[in-house]
Design an enzyme around this catalytic site. Structure first.
Site, PDB file in Angstrom:
ATOM      1  N   GLY A   7      44.803  60.173  41.278  1.00  0.00           N
ATOM      2  CA  GLY A   7      43.583  60.088  42.056  1.00  0.00           C
ATOM      3  C   GLY A   7      43.942  59.341  43.326  1.00  0.00           C
ATOM      4  O   GLY A   7      43.826  58.116  43.402  1.00  0.00           O
ATOM      5  N   GLY A   9      42.798  59.350  46.503  1.00  0.00           N
ATOM      6  CA  GLY A   9      41.833  59.448  47.601  1.00  0.00           C
ATOM      7  C   GLY A   9      41.976  58.228  48.491  1.00  0.00           C
ATOM      8  O   GLY A   9      43.093  57.750  48.755  1.00  0.00           O
ATOM      9  N   GLY A  12      43.384  55.127  46.249  1.00  0.00           N
ATOM     10  CA  GLY A  12      44.694  55.440  45.679  1.00  0.00           C
ATOM     11  C   GLY A  12      45.751  55.539  46.760  1.00  0.00           C
ATOM     12  O   GLY A  12      46.874  55.035  46.617  1.00  0.00           O
ATOM     13  N   ASN A 104      35.317  51.846  40.126  1.00  0.00           N
ATOM     14  CA  ASN A 104      33.986  51.283  39.896  1.00  0.00           C
ATOM     15  C   ASN A 104      33.289  51.993  38.750  1.00  0.00           C
ATOM     16  O   ASN A 104      33.643  53.115  38.393  1.00  0.00           O
ATOM     17  CB  ASN A 104      33.129  51.459  41.160  1.00  0.00           C
ATOM     18  CG  ASN A 104      33.427  50.403  42.201  1.00  0.00           C
ATOM     19  OD1 ASN A 104      33.937  49.333  41.893  1.00  0.00           O
ATOM     20  ND2 ASN A 104      33.103  50.719  43.446  1.00  0.00           N
ATOM     21  N   LYS A 186      29.799  43.944  38.974  1.00  0.00           N
ATOM     22  CA  LYS A 186      29.971  44.841  40.127  1.00  0.00           C
ATOM     23  C   LYS A 186      29.069  46.063  39.974  1.00  0.00           C
ATOM     24  O   LYS A 186      28.470  46.534  40.935  1.00  0.00           O
ATOM     25  CB  LYS A 186      31.444  45.258  40.227  1.00  0.00           C
ATOM     26  CG  LYS A 186      31.780  45.792  41.598  1.00  0.00           C
ATOM     27  CD  LYS A 186      33.259  45.950  41.850  1.00  0.00           C
ATOM     28  CE  LYS A 186      33.465  46.450  43.272  1.00  0.00           C
ATOM     29  NZ  LYS A 186      34.702  47.146  43.487  1.00  0.00           N
ATOM     30  N   ASN A 190      26.181  47.457  42.432  1.00  0.00           N
ATOM     31  CA  ASN A 190      26.212  48.842  42.927  1.00  0.00           C
ATOM     32  C   ASN A 190      24.969  49.628  42.488  1.00  0.00           C
ATOM     33  O   ASN A 190      24.502  50.508  43.211  1.00  0.00           O
ATOM     34  CB  ASN A 190      27.469  49.561  42.423  1.00  0.00           C
ATOM     35  CG  ASN A 190      28.719  49.098  43.151  1.00  0.00           C
ATOM     36  OD1 ASN A 190      28.645  48.623  44.278  1.00  0.00           O
ATOM     37  ND2 ASN A 190      29.864  49.199  42.512  1.00  0.00           N
ATOM     38  N   SER A 259      29.050  53.191  49.252  1.00  0.00           N
ATOM     39  CA  SER A 259      29.869  54.400  49.035  1.00  0.00           C
ATOM     40  C   SER A 259      29.049  55.572  48.498  1.00  0.00           C
ATOM     41  O   SER A 259      29.318  56.721  48.837  1.00  0.00           O
ATOM     42  CB  SER A 259      31.023  54.084  48.085  1.00  0.00           C
ATOM     43  OG  SER A 259      30.515  53.679  46.837  1.00  0.00           O
ATOM     44  N   GLU A 271      28.740  58.525  41.597  1.00  0.00           N
ATOM     45  CA  GLU A 271      29.136  57.897  40.321  1.00  0.00           C
ATOM     46  C   GLU A 271      27.910  57.394  39.535  1.00  0.00           C
ATOM     47  O   GLU A 271      28.034  56.529  38.681  1.00  0.00           O
ATOM     48  CB  GLU A 271      30.116  56.738  40.601  1.00  0.00           C
ATOM     49  CG  GLU A 271      31.468  57.212  41.102  1.00  0.00           C
ATOM     50  CD  GLU A 271      32.476  56.087  41.346  1.00  0.00           C
ATOM     51  OE1 GLU A 271      32.164  55.171  42.131  1.00  0.00           O
ATOM     52  OE2 GLU A 271      33.572  56.123  40.750  1.00  0.00           O
TER      53      GLU A 271
HETATM   54  P1  NAD Z   1      37.670  59.126  47.009  1.00  0.00           P
HETATM   55  O1  NAD Z   1      36.393  59.902  47.034  1.00  0.00           O
HETATM   56  O2  NAD Z   1      38.298  58.800  48.308  1.00  0.00           O
HETATM   57  O3  NAD Z   1      38.727  59.901  46.127  1.00  0.00           O
HETATM   58  C1  NAD Z   1      38.481  60.164  44.774  1.00  0.00           C
HETATM   59  C2  NAD Z   1      38.967  61.576  44.476  1.00  0.00           C
HETATM   60  O4  NAD Z   1      38.090  62.535  45.080  1.00  0.00           O
HETATM   61  C3  NAD Z   1      40.373  61.857  44.997  1.00  0.00           C
HETATM   62  O5  NAD Z   1      41.058  62.621  44.036  1.00  0.00           O
HETATM   63  C4  NAD Z   1      40.104  62.668  46.247  1.00  0.00           C
HETATM   64  O6  NAD Z   1      41.155  63.546  46.607  1.00  0.00           O
HETATM   65  C5  NAD Z   1      38.866  63.461  45.833  1.00  0.00           C
HETATM   66  N1  NAD Z   1      38.142  63.916  47.032  1.00  0.00           N
HETATM   67  C6  NAD Z   1      37.574  63.139  47.981  1.00  0.00           C
HETATM   68  N2  NAD Z   1      37.044  63.915  48.955  1.00  0.00           N
HETATM   69  C7  NAD Z   1      37.288  65.193  48.605  1.00  0.00           C
HETATM   70  C8  NAD Z   1      36.978  66.456  49.186  1.00  0.00           C
HETATM   71  N3  NAD Z   1      36.305  66.545  50.339  1.00  0.00           N
HETATM   72  N4  NAD Z   1      37.376  67.575  48.545  1.00  0.00           N
HETATM   73  C9  NAD Z   1      38.050  67.497  47.372  1.00  0.00           C
HETATM   74  N5  NAD Z   1      38.371  66.324  46.756  1.00  0.00           N
HETATM   75  C10 NAD Z   1      37.995  65.195  47.368  1.00  0.00           C
HETATM   76  O7  NAD Z   1      37.398  57.819  46.115  1.00  0.00           O
HETATM   77  P2  NAD Z   1      37.784  56.299  46.410  1.00  0.00           P
HETATM   78  O8  NAD Z   1      36.892  55.777  47.467  1.00  0.00           O
HETATM   79  O9  NAD Z   1      39.246  56.186  46.528  1.00  0.00           O
HETATM   80  O10 NAD Z   1      37.296  55.630  45.054  1.00  0.00           O
HETATM   81  C11 NAD Z   1      38.056  55.625  43.853  1.00  0.00           C
HETATM   82  C12 NAD Z   1      37.415  54.616  42.912  1.00  0.00           C
HETATM   83  O11 NAD Z   1      37.503  53.291  43.503  1.00  0.00           O
HETATM   84  C13 NAD Z   1      35.917  54.836  42.702  1.00  0.00           C
HETATM   85  O12 NAD Z   1      35.559  54.424  41.408  1.00  0.00           O
HETATM   86  C14 NAD Z   1      35.271  53.919  43.728  1.00  0.00           C
HETATM   87  O13 NAD Z   1      33.951  53.567  43.394  1.00  0.00           O
HETATM   88  C15 NAD Z   1      36.214  52.728  43.639  1.00  0.00           C
HETATM   89  N6  NAD Z   1      36.252  51.858  44.814  1.00  0.00           N
HETATM   90  C16 NAD Z   1      36.269  52.389  46.065  1.00  0.00           C
HETATM   91  C17 NAD Z   1      36.342  51.526  47.146  1.00  0.00           C
HETATM   92  C18 NAD Z   1      36.433  52.067  48.567  1.00  0.00           C
HETATM   93  O14 NAD Z   1      36.374  51.268  49.502  1.00  0.00           O
HETATM   94  N7  NAD Z   1      36.647  53.361  48.782  1.00  0.00           N
HETATM   95  C19 NAD Z   1      36.368  50.137  46.947  1.00  0.00           C
HETATM   96  C20 NAD Z   1      36.374  49.639  45.634  1.00  0.00           C
HETATM   97  C21 NAD Z   1      36.313  50.514  44.573  1.00  0.00           C
END
Ligand code: NAD
Length: 310
Positions: A7, A9, A12, A104, A186, A190, A259, A271
């Protein structure tokens, strides 16, 4: 260390860059084909605080292309994508790597434990942040920290070693004493800010400016506290309310759109089932009604449907 980011995104990818820069062998694993192809062909672009772009050459794969094994798998899907990712990586998980999640929402540990022996699982929370600007491109601001705990502390092979690896990458990790309480805290925050700001299409300061924000807040958190108490999880509605009120300052987090608001705007699934929805389901199971959280989960699902989000 051989590390898979399952994952890759916004979060990650940010963690992957930091861990690779510290000398680890990192593989980004993701189901978004365009994202994986862009990283393979052009590298991962990271836009930093000062607006400059940095390009990192990273190994990126779809889950079905991964055949190697890893010492550590960091799960950074959204909560509702985690089960599928774990199923796709069943071969990779066969050698029993340590599995860490900082995603989260409540219920991720249960999801992981359906696929991974409990004594290999580490869970935590993080205040690092990141945004996925497009395929192969993230935008990052500020710094953060991680708080984590092994699910079976006396059986997990080497938590200090894991913390050392994370800290060598500048991730500011430290052990948590009660990670479940931290995850619920958290999730409580949220389940108020993400959910209401999404429904009202407002930022955090605007929510805090509503004359009835306390009523809306208390309706969610009183149910959280009752369900947590029945589940024997430490949760204080008063503490979470204080944390929420501390976010309203427009010069700090107040101008931020949570988010879930961003997911809805991008027409991505939210989520919600791992926030208000989880508490409603657990409450029903434990005989502790949580009708406000159940209704809020349905309202968000209605909004998703109206936007054509599946
Ligand atoms: P993200 O949406 O950026 O990515 C998560 C997944 O969704 C990845 O596999 C990504 O490739 C896919 N994705 C995203 N957009 C897409 C699209 N347009 N088409 C196809 N696939 C797509 O998620 P994130 O922000 O990295 O969050 C991951 C976890 O961390 C979640 O539980 C989130 O709540 C938590 N989190 C996020 C943040 C933040 O600042 N982003 C901070 C703390 C915790």
């Amino acid at each position: 260390m051989k590390i898979a980011i399952a994952g890759a995104g916004a979060m990650g990818s940010r963690f992957g860059v930091k861990l690779q820069s510290a000398g680890n062998q990192v593989t980004l694993i993701d189901n978004w084909a365009d994202h994986v192809t862009t990283i393979q062909q052009q590298g991962l672009t990271v836009t930093t605080d000062d607006g400059t772009d940095h390009v990192y050459q990273m190994t990126a794969k779809r889950p079905q292309e991964v055949t190697t094994t890893f010492d550590l798998v960091i799960l950074f899907t959204k909560a509702m994508q985690m089960d599928q990712m774990l199923q796709q990586l069943s071969g990779v998980l066969g050698n029993h790597p340590a599995v860490l999640t900082l995603a989260n929402g409540i219920g991720n540990i249960e999801t992981i434990e359906r696929h991974v022996p409990k004594d290999h699982v580490v869970a935590g929370t993080t205040v690092w942040s990141s945004s996925l600007t497009g395929p192969g491109h993230i935008t990052v601001t500020g710094t953060g920290s991680i708080s984590l705990q092994a699910m079976v502390p006396d059986k997990f092979p080497d938590l200090p070693g894991l913390i050392t690896t994370l800290n060598a990458a500048g991730l500011n990790a430290s052990p948590a004493q009660n990670v479940l309480a931290a995850i619920w805290k958290k999730a409580g925050l949220n389940s108020v800010l993400n959910t209401y700001c999404t429904l009202f299409d407002c930022n955090i300061a605007e929510f805090g400016g509503l004359p009835n924000w306390r009523k809306l807040n208390d309706a969610v958190l009183s149910e959280f506290e009752a369900v947590a108490t029945a589940a024997k999880i430490q949760f204080s509605a008063a503490d979470v309310t204080a944390l929420i009120a501390a976010q309203f300052d427009p010069t700090k987090n107040g101008g931020h759109y949570p988010s879930m608001h961003q997911d809805m705007a991008k027409k991505r699934p939210t989520e919600i089932d791992f926030l208000n929805g989880y508490v409603a389901r657990l409450g029903e199971k434990l005989g502790v009604p949580a009708p406000t959280n159940a209704l809020l989960a349905q309202l968000i699902h209605s909004q998703e449907s109206l936007k054509g989000i599946k």
